[in-house]
Design an enzyme around this catalytic site. Structure first.
Site, PDB file in Angstrom:
ATOM      1  N   SER A  27       0.864  -1.183   0.000  1.00 33.39           N
ATOM      2  CA  SER A  27       0.000   0.000   0.000  1.00 33.39           C
ATOM      3  C   SER A  27       0.896   1.227   0.000  1.00 33.39           C
ATOM      4  CB  SER A  27      -0.856  -0.002   1.272  1.00 33.39           C
ATOM      5  OG  SER A  27      -1.429   1.281   1.505  1.00 33.39           O
ATOM      6  N   TYR A  39      -2.441  -1.236  10.459  1.00 29.80           N
ATOM      7  CA  TYR A  39      -2.411  -1.422   8.997  1.00 29.80           C
ATOM      8  C   TYR A  39      -1.099  -0.892   8.419  1.00 29.80           C
ATOM      9  CZ  TYR A  39      -4.108  -1.220   4.130  1.00 29.80           C
ATOM     10  OH  TYR A  39      -4.263  -1.391   2.773  1.00 29.80           O
TER      11      TYR A  39
HETATM   12  P1  NAD Z   1     -11.342  -6.169  -0.259  1.00 30.77           P
HETATM   13  O1  NAD Z   1     -11.893  -6.059   1.112  1.00 30.77           O
HETATM   14  O2  NAD Z   1     -12.249  -6.028  -1.419  1.00 30.77           O
HETATM   15  O3  NAD Z   1     -10.533  -7.515  -0.425  1.00 30.77           O
HETATM   16  C1  NAD Z   1      -9.773  -8.086   0.598  1.00 30.77           C
HETATM   17  C2  NAD Z   1      -9.785  -9.580   0.397  1.00 30.77           C
HETATM   18  O4  NAD Z   1      -8.989 -10.215   1.419  1.00 30.77           O
HETATM   19  C3  NAD Z   1     -11.189 -10.174   0.514  1.00 30.77           C
HETATM   20  O5  NAD Z   1     -11.373 -11.155  -0.483  1.00 30.77           O
HETATM   21  C4  NAD Z   1     -11.173 -10.811   1.899  1.00 30.77           C
HETATM   22  O6  NAD Z   1     -12.089 -11.887   2.038  1.00 30.77           O
HETATM   23  C5  NAD Z   1      -9.729 -11.303   1.915  1.00 30.77           C
HETATM   24  N1  NAD Z   1      -9.303 -11.718   3.247  1.00 30.77           N
HETATM   25  C6  NAD Z   1      -9.418 -11.043   4.420  1.00 30.77           C
HETATM   26  N2  NAD Z   1      -8.956 -11.799   5.428  1.00 30.77           N
HETATM   27  C7  NAD Z   1      -8.526 -12.969   4.890  1.00 30.77           C
HETATM   28  C8  NAD Z   1      -7.951 -14.141   5.404  1.00 30.77           C
HETATM   29  N3  NAD Z   1      -7.728 -14.293   6.727  1.00 30.77           N
HETATM   30  N4  NAD Z   1      -7.637 -15.159   4.558  1.00 30.77           N
HETATM   31  C9  NAD Z   1      -7.881 -15.041   3.232  1.00 30.77           C
HETATM   32  N5  NAD Z   1      -8.440 -13.948   2.683  1.00 30.77           N
HETATM   33  C10 NAD Z   1      -8.745 -12.922   3.498  1.00 30.77           C
HETATM   34  O7  NAD Z   1     -10.203  -5.036  -0.329  1.00 30.77           O
HETATM   35  P2  NAD Z   1      -9.129  -4.706  -1.470  1.00 30.77           P
HETATM   36  O8  NAD Z   1      -9.066  -3.239  -1.549  1.00 30.77           O
HETATM   37  O9  NAD Z   1      -9.374  -5.467  -2.697  1.00 30.77           O
HETATM   38  O10 NAD Z   1      -7.796  -5.181  -0.747  1.00 30.77           O
HETATM   39  C11 NAD Z   1      -6.887  -6.104  -1.323  1.00 30.77           C
HETATM   40  C12 NAD Z   1      -5.472  -5.769  -0.882  1.00 30.77           C
HETATM   41  O11 NAD Z   1      -5.107  -4.497  -1.420  1.00 30.77           O
HETATM   42  C13 NAD Z   1      -5.293  -5.674   0.631  1.00 30.77           C
HETATM   43  O12 NAD Z   1      -4.052  -6.239   1.004  1.00 30.77           O
HETATM   44  C14 NAD Z   1      -5.279  -4.176   0.868  1.00 30.77           C
HETATM   45  O13 NAD Z   1      -4.565  -3.822   2.032  1.00 30.77           O
HETATM   46  C15 NAD Z   1      -4.580  -3.703  -0.396  1.00 30.77           C
HETATM   47  N6  NAD Z   1      -4.789  -2.288  -0.693  1.00 30.77           N
HETATM   48  C16 NAD Z   1      -6.029  -1.807  -1.014  1.00 30.77           C
HETATM   49  C17 NAD Z   1      -6.158  -0.451  -1.301  1.00 30.77           C
HETATM   50  C18 NAD Z   1      -7.473   0.159  -1.683  1.00 30.77           C
HETATM   51  O14 NAD Z   1      -7.543   1.393  -1.764  1.00 30.77           O
HETATM   52  N7  NAD Z   1      -8.519  -0.602  -1.943  1.00 30.77           N
HETATM   53  C19 NAD Z   1      -5.056   0.405  -1.239  1.00 30.77           C
HETATM   54  C20 NAD Z   1      -3.817  -0.129  -0.900  1.00 30.77           C
HETATM   55  C21 NAD Z   1      -3.696  -1.470  -0.631  1.00 30.77           C
END
Ligand code: NAD
Length: 269
Positions: A154, A167
Protein backbone atom coordinates in the site's frame (compact mmCIF):
# COMPACT_ATOMS: atom_id res chain seq x y z
CA UNK A 1 5.22 -5.86 -25.87
CA UNK A 2 2.33 -8.32 -25.87
CA UNK A 3 0.77 -9.14 -22.53
CA UNK A 4 -2.03 -11.13 -24.13
CA UNK A 5 -1.55 -14.75 -23.01
CA UNK A 6 1.77 -13.72 -21.40
CA UNK A 7 1.10 -16.15 -18.53
CA UNK A 8 0.10 -19.06 -20.77
CA UNK A 9 0.31 -22.46 -19.11
CA UNK A 10 1.22 -21.04 -15.69
CA UNK A 11 -0.58 -21.57 -12.39
CA UNK A 12 -1.37 -18.48 -10.30
CA UNK A 13 -2.62 -18.52 -6.72
CA UNK A 14 -4.28 -15.24 -5.68
CA UNK A 15 -5.22 -14.78 -2.02
CA UNK A 16 -8.40 -12.89 -1.18
CA UNK A 17 -9.46 -13.28 -4.80
CA UNK A 18 -13.22 -13.11 -4.30
CA UNK A 19 -13.37 -9.31 -3.93
CA UNK A 20 -11.87 -6.02 -5.02
CA UNK A 21 -8.25 -5.98 -6.21
CA UNK A 22 -7.71 -9.74 -5.79
CA UNK A 23 -10.71 -10.50 -7.96
CA UNK A 24 -9.49 -8.07 -10.62
CA UNK A 25 -6.00 -9.61 -10.56
CA UNK A 26 -7.40 -13.15 -10.77
CA UNK A 27 -9.57 -12.31 -13.80
CA UNK A 28 -6.70 -10.54 -15.56
CA UNK A 29 -4.23 -13.38 -14.90
CA UNK A 30 -6.74 -15.92 -16.20
CA UNK A 31 -7.24 -13.73 -19.28
CA UNK A 32 -3.44 -13.74 -19.73
CA UNK A 33 -3.53 -17.55 -19.88
CA UNK A 34 -2.91 -18.65 -16.28
CA UNK A 35 -4.98 -21.22 -14.44
CA UNK A 36 -5.97 -19.37 -11.30
CA UNK A 37 -6.64 -20.52 -7.75
CA UNK A 38 -9.21 -18.20 -6.18
CA UNK A 39 -8.40 -18.20 -2.47
CA UNK A 40 -11.20 -17.03 -0.22
CA UNK A 41 -12.06 -16.99 3.46
CA UNK A 42 -15.69 -15.89 3.10
CA UNK A 43 -18.62 -17.80 1.60
CA UNK A 44 -17.80 -20.29 -1.15
CA UNK A 45 -20.64 -18.99 -3.36
CA UNK A 46 -18.98 -15.58 -3.69
CA UNK A 47 -15.65 -17.12 -4.74
CA UNK A 48 -17.51 -19.43 -7.10
CA UNK A 49 -18.98 -16.35 -8.84
CA UNK A 50 -15.43 -15.25 -9.69
CA UNK A 51 -14.62 -18.78 -10.91
CA UNK A 52 -17.79 -18.77 -13.06
CA UNK A 53 -16.94 -15.33 -14.48
CA UNK A 54 -13.46 -16.56 -15.46
CA UNK A 55 -14.82 -19.78 -16.98
CA UNK A 56 -17.44 -17.82 -18.94
CA UNK A 57 -14.49 -16.09 -20.67
CA UNK A 58 -13.15 -19.52 -21.65
CA UNK A 59 -10.40 -19.43 -19.00
CA UNK A 60 -9.71 -21.71 -16.03
CA UNK A 61 -10.07 -21.15 -12.27
CA UNK A 62 -10.79 -23.05 -9.07
CA UNK A 63 -11.82 -21.81 -5.60
CA UNK A 64 -10.04 -22.90 -2.41
CA UNK A 65 -11.01 -21.83 1.10
CA UNK A 66 -8.17 -20.91 3.47
CA UNK A 67 -7.49 -18.33 6.16
CA UNK A 68 -4.06 -17.04 5.14
CA UNK A 69 -3.10 -16.43 8.77
CA UNK A 70 -3.60 -20.12 9.62
CA UNK A 71 -0.57 -22.32 8.88
CA UNK A 72 -2.56 -25.55 8.44
CA UNK A 73 -5.07 -23.86 6.15
CA UNK A 74 -2.28 -22.44 4.00
CA UNK A 75 -0.47 -25.78 3.72
CA UNK A 76 -3.73 -27.54 2.83
CA UNK A 77 -4.46 -24.87 0.18
CA UNK A 78 -1.11 -25.45 -1.53
CA UNK A 79 -1.59 -29.24 -1.34
CA UNK A 80 -5.01 -28.87 -2.98
CA UNK A 81 -3.50 -26.58 -5.63
CA UNK A 82 -0.90 -29.25 -6.52
CA UNK A 83 -3.58 -31.97 -6.56
CA UNK A 84 -5.65 -29.88 -8.97
CA UNK A 85 -3.02 -28.19 -11.18
CA UNK A 86 0.28 -29.97 -10.39
CA UNK A 87 2.36 -26.96 -9.34
CA UNK A 88 2.34 -23.18 -8.82
CA UNK A 89 4.24 -20.49 -10.76
CA UNK A 90 2.82 -17.21 -9.41
CA UNK A 91 1.72 -16.25 -5.91
CA UNK A 92 -0.18 -13.01 -5.41
CA UNK A 93 -0.23 -12.19 -1.69
CA UNK A 94 -3.29 -9.96 -1.80
CA UNK A 95 -5.51 -10.82 1.19
CA UNK A 96 -5.74 -7.99 3.68
CA UNK A 97 -8.03 -6.03 5.93
CA UNK A 98 -8.28 -3.04 8.27
CA UNK A 99 -9.28 -2.89 11.94
CA UNK A 100 -9.16 0.85 12.55
CA UNK A 101 -8.88 2.56 15.91
CA UNK A 102 -7.28 5.52 17.57
CA UNK A 103 -3.84 4.34 18.71
CA UNK A 104 -4.55 4.86 22.38
CA UNK A 105 -7.73 2.74 22.19
CA UNK A 106 -6.40 0.01 19.90
CA UNK A 107 -6.92 -3.45 21.34
CA UNK A 108 -4.36 -6.23 21.10
CA UNK A 109 -6.94 -8.17 19.10
CA UNK A 110 -7.20 -5.36 16.51
CA UNK A 111 -3.40 -5.21 16.29
CA UNK A 112 -2.95 -9.01 16.04
CA UNK A 113 -5.74 -9.52 13.50
CA UNK A 114 -4.21 -7.05 11.06
CA UNK A 115 -0.61 -8.19 11.53
CA UNK A 116 -1.57 -11.88 11.35
CA UNK A 117 -3.58 -11.58 8.12
CA UNK A 118 -1.74 -8.79 6.29
CA UNK A 119 1.86 -9.70 7.20
CA UNK A 120 2.08 -13.25 8.64
CA UNK A 121 -0.32 -14.41 5.90
CA UNK A 122 2.17 -13.21 3.27
CA UNK A 123 5.01 -15.02 5.10
CA UNK A 124 3.09 -18.31 5.29
CA UNK A 125 1.95 -18.29 1.65
CA UNK A 126 5.35 -17.15 0.34
CA UNK A 127 7.15 -19.89 2.28
CA UNK A 128 4.89 -22.61 0.85
CA UNK A 129 5.19 -21.27 -2.70
CA UNK A 130 8.98 -21.00 -2.35
CA UNK A 131 9.30 -24.68 -1.39
CA UNK A 132 7.62 -25.62 -4.67
CA UNK A 133 9.57 -23.07 -6.77
CA UNK A 134 12.89 -24.43 -5.43
CA UNK A 135 11.80 -28.08 -5.80
CA UNK A 136 10.69 -27.57 -9.42
CA UNK A 137 13.14 -24.92 -10.64
CA UNK A 138 12.88 -23.18 -14.00
CA UNK A 139 10.86 -25.04 -16.61
CA UNK A 140 12.00 -24.35 -20.17
CA UNK A 141 9.30 -22.64 -22.24
CA UNK A 142 7.13 -21.81 -19.22
CA UNK A 143 8.82 -18.79 -17.65
CA UNK A 144 12.37 -17.50 -17.29
CA UNK A 145 11.90 -17.54 -13.49
CA UNK A 146 11.35 -20.52 -11.22
CA UNK A 147 8.56 -18.56 -9.55
CA UNK A 148 7.15 -15.11 -8.98
CA UNK A 149 5.77 -13.65 -5.73
CA UNK A 150 3.80 -10.39 -5.76
CA UNK A 151 3.19 -8.74 -2.40
CA UNK A 152 0.18 -6.40 -2.23
CA UNK A 153 1.31 -3.59 -0.01
CA UNK A 154 0.00 0.00 0.00
CA UNK A 155 1.09 3.61 -0.18
CA UNK A 156 0.96 3.22 3.61
CA UNK A 157 4.19 1.29 3.34
CA UNK A 158 5.67 4.82 3.30
CA UNK A 159 2.84 7.24 4.24
CA UNK A 160 2.16 7.19 8.02
CA UNK A 161 -1.55 6.75 8.80
CA UNK A 162 -3.00 8.03 12.05
CA UNK A 163 -5.88 5.89 13.27
CA UNK A 164 -4.52 2.91 11.35
CA UNK A 165 -1.16 2.12 12.97
CA UNK A 166 -1.74 -1.64 12.75
CA UNK A 167 -2.41 -1.42 9.00
CA UNK A 168 0.52 0.92 8.27
CA UNK A 169 2.86 -1.27 10.37
CA UNK A 170 1.72 -4.37 8.46
CA UNK A 171 2.42 -2.69 5.12
CA UNK A 172 5.81 -1.35 6.26
CA UNK A 173 6.60 -4.92 7.33
CA UNK A 174 5.61 -6.25 3.90
CA UNK A 175 8.23 -3.99 2.30
CA UNK A 176 11.10 -5.56 4.26
CA UNK A 177 9.62 -9.06 3.96
CA UNK A 178 9.46 -8.56 0.18
CA UNK A 179 13.00 -7.14 -0.12
CA UNK A 180 14.61 -9.72 2.17
CA UNK A 181 12.89 -12.60 0.38
CA UNK A 182 13.98 -11.14 -2.97
CA UNK A 183 17.60 -10.97 -1.82
CA UNK A 184 17.59 -14.52 -0.45
CA UNK A 185 15.65 -16.12 -3.31
CA UNK A 186 17.18 -14.45 -6.37
CA UNK A 187 19.88 -17.17 -6.69
CA UNK A 188 17.00 -19.66 -7.03
CA UNK A 189 15.62 -17.59 -9.93
CA UNK A 190 12.62 -16.54 -7.84
CA UNK A 191 11.44 -12.97 -8.31
CA UNK A 192 9.64 -11.04 -5.58
CA UNK A 193 8.03 -7.62 -6.08
CA UNK A 194 5.72 -5.28 -4.21
CA UNK A 195 2.66 -3.42 -5.44
CA UNK A 196 1.69 -0.26 -3.57
CA UNK A 197 -1.79 0.91 -4.53
CA UNK A 198 -3.14 4.31 -3.57
CA UNK A 199 -6.93 4.65 -3.26
CA UNK A 200 -8.65 1.90 -5.24
CA UNK A 201 -12.44 1.64 -5.33
CA UNK A 202 -13.16 -1.58 -3.39
CA UNK A 203 -15.16 -2.62 -0.31
CA UNK A 204 -12.13 -2.11 2.01
CA UNK A 205 -12.37 1.70 1.75
CA UNK A 206 -16.05 2.21 0.84
CA UNK A 207 -16.59 5.07 3.33
CA UNK A 208 -13.83 7.01 1.53
CA UNK A 209 -15.67 7.06 -1.84
CA UNK A 210 -19.36 6.21 -1.47
CA UNK A 211 -20.65 9.75 -0.97
CA UNK A 212 -19.83 12.79 -3.16
CA UNK A 213 -18.43 14.62 -0.10
CA UNK A 214 -16.13 11.73 0.86
CA UNK A 215 -14.97 11.30 -2.74
CA UNK A 216 -14.20 14.97 -3.23
CA UNK A 217 -12.17 14.98 0.04
CA UNK A 218 -10.32 11.86 -1.14
CA UNK A 219 -9.54 13.46 -4.50
CA UNK A 220 -7.63 16.28 -2.76
CA UNK A 221 -5.05 13.57 -1.96
CA UNK A 222 -4.79 12.33 -5.56
CA UNK A 223 -3.04 14.69 -8.04
CA UNK A 224 -4.30 12.65 -11.00
CA UNK A 225 -7.87 13.38 -9.78
CA UNK A 226 -9.50 10.01 -10.07
CA UNK A 227 -9.92 7.03 -7.79
CA UNK A 228 -8.15 3.86 -8.96
CA UNK A 229 -9.94 0.74 -10.21
CA UNK A 230 -9.00 -2.89 -9.50
CA UNK A 231 -8.18 -3.19 -13.23
CA UNK A 232 -5.39 -0.61 -12.84
CA UNK A 233 -3.70 -2.90 -10.33
CA UNK A 234 -4.55 -6.06 -12.29
CA UNK A 235 -2.69 -4.87 -15.41
CA UNK A 236 0.41 -4.11 -13.34
CA UNK A 237 0.24 -7.51 -11.61
CA UNK A 238 0.04 -9.37 -14.93
CA UNK A 239 3.03 -7.44 -16.25
CA UNK A 240 5.10 -7.97 -13.08
CA UNK A 241 4.36 -11.72 -13.15
CA UNK A 242 5.23 -12.01 -16.84
CA UNK A 243 8.67 -12.49 -18.39
CA UNK A 244 8.38 -8.89 -19.67
CA UNK A 245 9.38 -7.93 -16.11
CA UNK A 246 12.04 -10.65 -15.76
CA UNK A 247 14.72 -8.25 -14.47
CA UNK A 248 12.49 -6.83 -11.72
CA UNK A 249 12.97 -8.18 -8.21
CA UNK A 250 13.13 -6.66 -4.73
CA UNK A 251 11.35 -3.44 -5.57
CA UNK A 252 7.85 -1.98 -5.25
CA UNK A 253 5.78 -0.20 -7.86
CA UNK A 254 3.63 2.62 -6.51
CA UNK A 255 0.37 2.83 -8.47
CA UNK A 256 -1.46 5.69 -6.83
CA UNK A 257 -2.34 8.56 -9.20
CA UNK A 258 0.40 10.57 -7.49
CA UNK A 259 -0.74 10.12 -3.88
CA UNK A 260 2.88 9.76 -2.76
CA UNK A 261 3.85 13.11 -4.38
CA UNK A 262 3.05 15.14 -1.22
CA UNK A 263 0.01 16.83 -2.85
CA UNK A 264 -0.15 19.31 0.05
CA UNK A 265 2.98 20.95 -1.44
CA UNK A 266 1.46 21.40 -4.93
CA UNK A 267 0.48 24.98 -4.07
CA UNK A 268 3.80 26.15 -2.61
CA UNK A 269 3.38 24.11 0.61
P1 NAD B 1 -11.34 -6.17 -0.26
O1 NAD B 1 -11.89 -6.06 1.11
O2 NAD B 1 -12.25 -6.03 -1.42
O3 NAD B 1 -10.53 -7.51 -0.43
C1 NAD B 1 -9.77 -8.09 0.60
C2 NAD B 1 -9.79 -9.58 0.40
O4 NAD B 1 -8.99 -10.21 1.42
C3 NAD B 1 -11.19 -10.17 0.51
O5 NAD B 1 -11.37 -11.16 -0.48
C4 NAD B 1 -11.17 -10.81 1.90
O6 NAD B 1 -12.09 -11.89 2.04
C5 NAD B 1 -9.73 -11.30 1.91
N1 NAD B 1 -9.30 -11.72 3.25
C6 NAD B 1 -9.42 -11.04 4.42
N2 NAD B 1 -8.96 -11.80 5.43
C7 NAD B 1 -8.53 -12.97 4.89
C8 NAD B 1 -7.95 -14.14 5.40
N3 NAD B 1 -7.73 -14.29 6.73
N4 NAD B 1 -7.64 -15.16 4.56
C9 NAD B 1 -7.88 -15.04 3.23
N5 NAD B 1 -8.44 -13.95 2.68
C10 NAD B 1 -8.75 -12.92 3.50
O7 NAD B 1 -10.20 -5.04 -0.33
P2 NAD B 1 -9.13 -4.71 -1.47
O8 NAD B 1 -9.07 -3.24 -1.55
O9 NAD B 1 -9.37 -5.47 -2.70
O10 NAD B 1 -7.80 -5.18 -0.75
C11 NAD B 1 -6.89 -6.10 -1.32
C12 NAD B 1 -5.47 -5.77 -0.88
O11 NAD B 1 -5.11 -4.50 -1.42
C13 NAD B 1 -5.29 -5.67 0.63
O12 NAD B 1 -4.05 -6.24 1.00
C14 NAD B 1 -5.28 -4.18 0.87
O13 NAD B 1 -4.56 -3.82 2.03
C15 NAD B 1 -4.58 -3.70 -0.40
N6 NAD B 1 -4.79 -2.29 -0.69
C16 NAD B 1 -6.03 -1.81 -1.01
C17 NAD B 1 -6.16 -0.45 -1.30
C18 NAD B 1 -7.47 0.16 -1.68
O14 NAD B 1 -7.54 1.39 -1.76
N7 NAD B 1 -8.52 -0.60 -1.94
C19 NAD B 1 -5.06 0.40 -1.24
C20 NAD B 1 -3.82 -0.13 -0.90
C21 NAD B 1 -3.70 -1.47 -0.63
Amino acid sequence: MDLLRSLNGQIALVTGADSGIGKGVAIAMAHAGAKVVINHVDAHEVAQQTVDEIKANGDEAYAIHADVSNEEDVQAMFAETYARYGTVDILVNNAGLQRDSKFVDMTLEQWNTVININLTGQFLCSREATKEFIRRGVVEGRSKAAGKILCMSSVHQVIPWAGHVNYAASKGGIDMLMKSMAQELAPHKIRVAGICPGAIQTPINKPAWDTPEALSKLLTLIPYSRIGEPEDIAKLAVWLASDEADYITGTSVFIDGGMTLYPGFADNG
